[in-house]
Design an enzyme around this catalytic site. Structure first.
Site, PDB file in Angstrom:
ATOM      1  N   GLU A  49       0.905   3.716  10.345  1.00  3.25           N
ATOM      2  CA  GLU A  49      -0.566   3.703  10.325  1.00  3.25           C
ATOM      3  C   GLU A  49      -1.135   4.850  11.173  1.00  3.25           C
ATOM      4  OE1 GLU A  49      -1.150   1.933   8.016  1.00  3.25           O
ATOM      5  OE2 GLU A  49      -1.290  -0.203   8.355  1.00  3.25           O
ATOM      6  N   GLU A  62       4.197  10.042   1.522  1.00  6.78           N
ATOM      7  CA  GLU A  62       5.297  10.607   0.746  1.00  6.78           C
ATOM      8  C   GLU A  62       6.203  11.369   1.706  1.00  6.78           C
ATOM      9  OE1 GLU A  62       3.603  12.856  -2.477  1.00  6.78           O
ATOM     10  OE2 GLU A  62       2.476  11.114  -3.234  1.00  6.78           O
ATOM     11  N   PHE A  91       0.862  -1.185   0.000  1.00  3.40           N
ATOM     12  CA  PHE A  91       0.000   0.000   0.000  1.00  3.40           C
ATOM     13  C   PHE A  91       0.892   1.226   0.000  1.00  3.40           C
ATOM     14  CE2 PHE A  91      -2.572   3.125   2.520  1.00  3.40           C
ATOM     15  CZ  PHE A  91      -3.635   3.256   1.639  1.00  3.40           C
ATOM     16  N   ALA A  92       0.672   2.142  -0.934  1.00  2.00           N
ATOM     17  CA  ALA A  92       1.532   3.312  -1.078  1.00  2.00           C
ATOM     18  C   ALA A  92       0.701   4.584  -0.952  1.00  2.00           C
ATOM     19  CB  ALA A  92       2.260   3.276  -2.419  1.00  2.00           C
ATOM     20  N   GLY A 141      18.498  -6.451  32.774  1.00  2.72           N
ATOM     21  CA  GLY A 141      19.688  -5.715  33.190  1.00  2.72           C
ATOM     22  C   GLY A 141      20.667  -5.554  32.044  1.00  2.72           C
ATOM     23  N   GLY A 142      21.943  -5.707  32.346  1.00  2.12           N
ATOM     24  CA  GLY A 142      22.979  -5.556  31.326  1.00  2.12           C
ATOM     25  C   GLY A 142      22.793  -6.506  30.160  1.00  2.12           C
ATOM     26  N   GLN A 154      14.930  -3.787  31.146  1.00  2.00           N
ATOM     27  CA  GLN A 154      15.359  -3.433  32.499  1.00  2.00           C
ATOM     28  C   GLN A 154      15.461  -4.674  33.385  1.00  2.00           C
ATOM     29  OE1 GLN A 154      16.197  -0.340  32.911  1.00  2.00           O
ATOM     30  NE2 GLN A 154      16.742  -0.349  35.079  1.00  2.00           N
ATOM     31  N   GLY A 186       3.297  12.792   5.473  1.00  2.82           N
ATOM     32  CA  GLY A 186       3.181  11.628   6.340  1.00  2.82           C
ATOM     33  C   GLY A 186       1.865  11.705   7.096  1.00  2.82           C
TER      34      GLY A 186
END
Length: 386
Positions: A370, A131, A127-128, A346-347, A343, A135
């Site tokens: 959308e 532009e 679907f296009a 963690g790391g 979170q 937006g």
């Protein structure tokens, strides 16, 4: 059709959602991290989804689709999104925009020629509308369609087209009013554009933060000649069609967001019970429990709102506001839930060895495409105040 479904709607829903879940876990989830890293579009997986009937979930059986109710369709999208959000959005766009518009606005000839092979999985569609300079202000698009005898000639550039480089056809919104007599939204029409037509080119492939297994392209239309029968519906009605399609599309994005958030919660639950700190599983700490409780509650609320919107659609009621509320709430929930999942990890959550950082990246775009969260709030408030 290769899928024989149970006649009872509840049994049918259970059957097809289980099929989607099993397929997603076996064929999609094990490869999602690799597809994300390499920006790989899994054409073989999409082909299999088409063979299962998932390209025609909402398409009536008379046009080779499954003719599913809206809730079943959305639950399938959720299952696919929980495995890979990129695959889910490629599938959702195909079902909820071009397929929907052809089903509702296409002529019998167009349905035979385009909709049936789309439903059978023989064609992928996109679907296009957007532009670079239009937006959120979609009615400000500039792509021009000019009559030349019995043909239309299209020129313009479309931005952020999902399935742009992989689609067999695009439903393209273009201006059919005169540059000297602009009529705003009333000057926009819809066209069926085969991507193999001369002058259609998917150019820049966007390098995105997330949903990287789904291609997003700029599509350039240069003197694209279309026969008059590739006009979809009535001239000048395209923007109305687009808005109706976006109502449908927003439900798909909400289901995608729900799948992303659900996957993040599932990973966080498992990890919190395995990860030990201070000689205890971190799931025993109230700080973690409260995060998990809030994540679960927000996802349940998202699902309830989405079900309400789906039920209203199947009753034939207007869903513009409900679709916007479902999309707004589910997308913001997905972002919050995935951030909390990172979170909790963690790391490790910040590392690509674990899936939650990918889910967090995938979640963000659900607040944007959308219609942004800000646009959804405009729509919801406008209807409340009308």
């Amino acid at each position: 059709m290769s899928v024989d479904l149970a006649p009872d709607i509840e049994a049918q829903r259970k059957e097809i959602v289980a099929m989607a879940r099993d397929f997603a876990r076996a064929e999609i989830a094990p490869h999602a991290a690799e597809w994300d890293a390499t920006k790989h579009f899994p054409a073989d997986v999409m082909r299999k989804l088409g063979e299962l009937g998932f390209f025609g979930m909402l398409t009536p059986e008379a046009y080779d689709g499954l003719g599913l109710d809206t809730l079943t369709y959305l639950m399938v999208i959720e299952e696919i999104a929980a495995a890979d959000a990129g695959v889910a959005i490629s599938l959702s766009v195909h079902n909820s925009l071009p397929s929907f518009l052809l089903s509702t606005q296409g002529s019998e000839e167009q349905k035979e020629r385009w909709l049936k092979p789309m439903a059978r999985g023989e064609m992928l569609a996109g679907f296009a509308l957007s532009e670079a300079d239009s937006g959120s202000d979609a009615a400000g698009l500039r792509t021009q369609a000019t009559r030349d005898g019995n043909q239309w000639v299209l020129n313009g550039t479309k931005a952020w087209v999902t399935n742009g480089e992989t689609a067999d056809l695009l439903v393209v919104m273009a201006r059919t009013d005169s540059p000297d007599d602009r009529r705003g939204a009333a000057g926009i029409s819809a066209f069926i554009v085969p991507t193999k037509a001369a002058g259609v080119e998917a150019t820049r492939a966007e390098d995105k933060m997330g949903i990287r297994s789904s291609p997003t392209n700029q599509v350039v239309l240069t003197n694209v000649r279309l026969e008059h029968d590739l006009l979809l519906g009535e001239e000048g009605e395209g923007f109305k069609y687009a808005l109706a399609g976006l109502d449908q599309g927003r439900l798909g994005v909400a289901a995608q967001a729900l799948g992303i958030g659900r996957a993040a919660l599932e990973h966080a639950l498992v990890y919190s019970k395995e990860r030990k700190q201070f000689e205890r599983a971190i799931s025993e700490f109230q700080a973690i429990q409260f995060k998990l409780a809030d994540m679960r509650t927000a996802l349940a609320a998202s699902r309830a709102l989405l079900k309400e919107a789906a039920a209203a659609k199947d009753r034939g009621e207007p869903i513009t506001s409900l679709a916007s509320m479902a999309k707004l709430f589910a997308s913001e929930t997905a972002v919050a839930v995935t951030i909390d999942a990172v979170q909790i990890f963690g790391g490790y959550g910040y590392m690509r060895d674990y899936p939650v950082e990918r889910l967090m990246r995938d979640a963000k775009v659900t607040e944007i495409y959308e219609g942004t969260s800000e646009i959804q709030r405009v729509i919801i408030a406008r209807e409340a105040l009308s």
